[in-house]
Design an enzyme around this catalytic site. Sequence first.
Site, mmCIF file in Angstrom:
data_model
loop_
_atom_site.group_PDB
_atom_site.id
_atom_site.type_symbol
_atom_site.label_atom_id
_atom_site.label_comp_id
_atom_site.label_asym_id
_atom_site.label_seq_id
_atom_site.Cartn_x
_atom_site.Cartn_y
_atom_site.Cartn_z
ATOM 1 N N HIS A 1 0.748 -0.837 0.072
ATOM 2 C CA HIS A 1 -0.252 0.135 0.348
ATOM 3 C C HIS A 1 0.968 1.295 0.356
ATOM 4 O O HIS A 1 1.623 2.049 0.362
ATOM 5 C CB HIS A 1 -1.044 0.285 1.214
ATOM 6 C CG HIS A 1 -2.010 1.446 1.238
ATOM 7 N ND1 HIS A 1 -1.612 2.409 2.100
ATOM 8 C CD2 HIS A 1 -3.235 1.138 1.314
ATOM 9 C CE1 HIS A 1 -2.438 3.128 1.700
ATOM 10 N NE2 HIS A 1 -3.982 2.303 1.347
ATOM 11 N N PRO A 2 -0.058 2.310 -0.645
ATOM 12 C CA PRO A 2 1.597 3.520 -0.646
ATOM 13 C C PRO A 2 2.090 4.028 0.781
ATOM 14 O O PRO A 2 3.168 4.743 0.666
ATOM 15 C CB PRO A 2 0.322 4.466 -0.827
ATOM 16 C CG PRO A 2 -0.546 4.066 -2.154
ATOM 17 C CD PRO A 2 -0.728 2.400 -1.351
ATOM 18 N N VAL A 3 1.874 3.953 1.924
ATOM 19 C CA VAL A 3 2.035 4.425 2.864
ATOM 20 C C VAL A 3 2.860 3.432 3.872
ATOM 21 O O VAL A 3 3.599 3.880 4.509
ATOM 22 C CB VAL A 3 1.066 4.727 3.721
ATOM 23 C CG1 VAL A 3 -0.011 5.802 3.816
ATOM 24 C CG2 VAL A 3 0.125 3.892 4.320
ATOM 25 N N LYS A 4 2.998 2.240 3.115
ATOM 26 C CA LYS A 4 4.052 1.033 3.217
ATOM 27 C C LYS A 4 5.605 1.349 2.753
ATOM 28 O O LYS A 4 6.117 2.403 2.450
ATOM 29 C CB LYS A 4 3.720 0.008 3.064
ATOM 30 C CG LYS A 4 2.315 -0.774 3.543
ATOM 31 C CD LYS A 4 2.179 -0.630 5.246
ATOM 32 C CE LYS A 4 0.890 -1.471 5.618
ATOM 33 N NZ LYS A 4 -0.548 -0.931 4.973
ATOM 34 N N HIS A 5 7.118 1.054 2.894
ATOM 35 C CA HIS A 5 7.642 0.848 3.045
ATOM 36 C C HIS A 5 7.878 1.360 1.472
ATOM 37 O O HIS A 5 9.032 1.443 0.817
ATOM 38 C CB HIS A 5 8.986 -0.001 3.322
ATOM 39 C CG HIS A 5 8.856 -0.299 5.128
ATOM 40 N ND1 HIS A 5 7.816 0.494 5.680
ATOM 41 C CD2 HIS A 5 9.681 0.095 5.654
ATOM 42 C CE1 HIS A 5 8.161 -0.266 7.019
ATOM 43 N NE2 HIS A 5 9.293 0.102 7.133
#
Length: 394
Positions: free
Chosen positions: A190-194
């Site tokens: 997901h975009p907020v992940k690393h």
Amino acid sequence: MQPIPYGKQQITEEDIQAVIQTLQSDFLTQGPKIEEFETKFAHYIGCEYAVAVANGTAALHLSVLALGVNEQSNVITTPITFVASANCVRYGGGNVCFADIDPATGLLDIEKVRELLESKPKGFFTGIVPVDFAGLPVDLEAFRQLADEFNLWLLEDACHAPGGYFVDKIGQKQNCGNGKFADLAIFSFHPVKHIATGEGGMITTNNRELYDKLILLRTHGITKKPELLPPDKGGWYYEMQELGYNYRIPDILTALGISQLQRADAGLQRRRQIAIRYDAAFRKEANLTILNPAAYLADKTETGHAYHLYVIQVKNRRGLYDYLRQHQIYAQVHYIPVHTMPYYQRLGWKPGDFPAAENYYEHCLSLPMYPTLTEQEQEFVIHQIKTWLTNEAN
């Protein structure tokens, strides 16, 4: 100053070119980029096999199916996680059994898990889903010993912790998701992940049998592998051998993942630098508690925390949350305890069941944490929090 979110993707020109090249290739999906991403991710994590899927929830769903979850299954997990960590058990028809967290870490409390296991006859429980919450790795060596004692499987939810590790009893680093102790592990892109692919997920394992099941389940339960089919059926022939799903990830997204993976270590180092600066700013604040401070050892050994989130706890969480939003700092709360969700309350859970989890929730706040957070932006966040704390004290 621009609004400051709690998390944010970084898309570089290299990322864009990687996607463009795939758009111009012969394959937008079911092509060579998927296997390339799987191979490179497995190498990064240090496991034998990796299976790329549509998202982290799909990874959880396929994992529980491969592990045999059914209506008779009773699976233990933490109430402090995203709901998918529990929902996957329900997808397989199983029963979710929560255990409380360790308030010092936010992780599933292994002693509470043992108490729960010992409260029922052996064989009642079938598995455990520990979560590397906020990026802090679970001690899977200890959980593996407990699981073996009660004949359970382990599914590690490592969505917050690619690149994270813990140190085992003989002093070796054990990467999150490396398959040494857990039967399966899952990750999210997901975009907020690393590592960001827009949507996407990965399952890792060292178990060839589970790997083969996952490959089959990912694509409708269909196989075209000649070794699994009757001879001389023709090149067009295929069989649906299991009830599977369309949980494929397209080449476009895996091309982005491959590009992002190249700077995963740099992003992780930047997250740890941000955490150290937060620690230095807040460690002496009387009315603020840091969940899992970076706490470098005396010999400067690096922490294994992956810092998807940087979590603080304050008495008046709502007050700080609203104050920061007034200054365009969009801190977030992770998570509302899963057992208090209306769906799970209809299954018999209720507020008051897990005091440590509920107390954590009442006070937690995730601060901005992402590699492109500038020093100026972080100093602004720190300044506003300190200002609010001073105003609260007065």
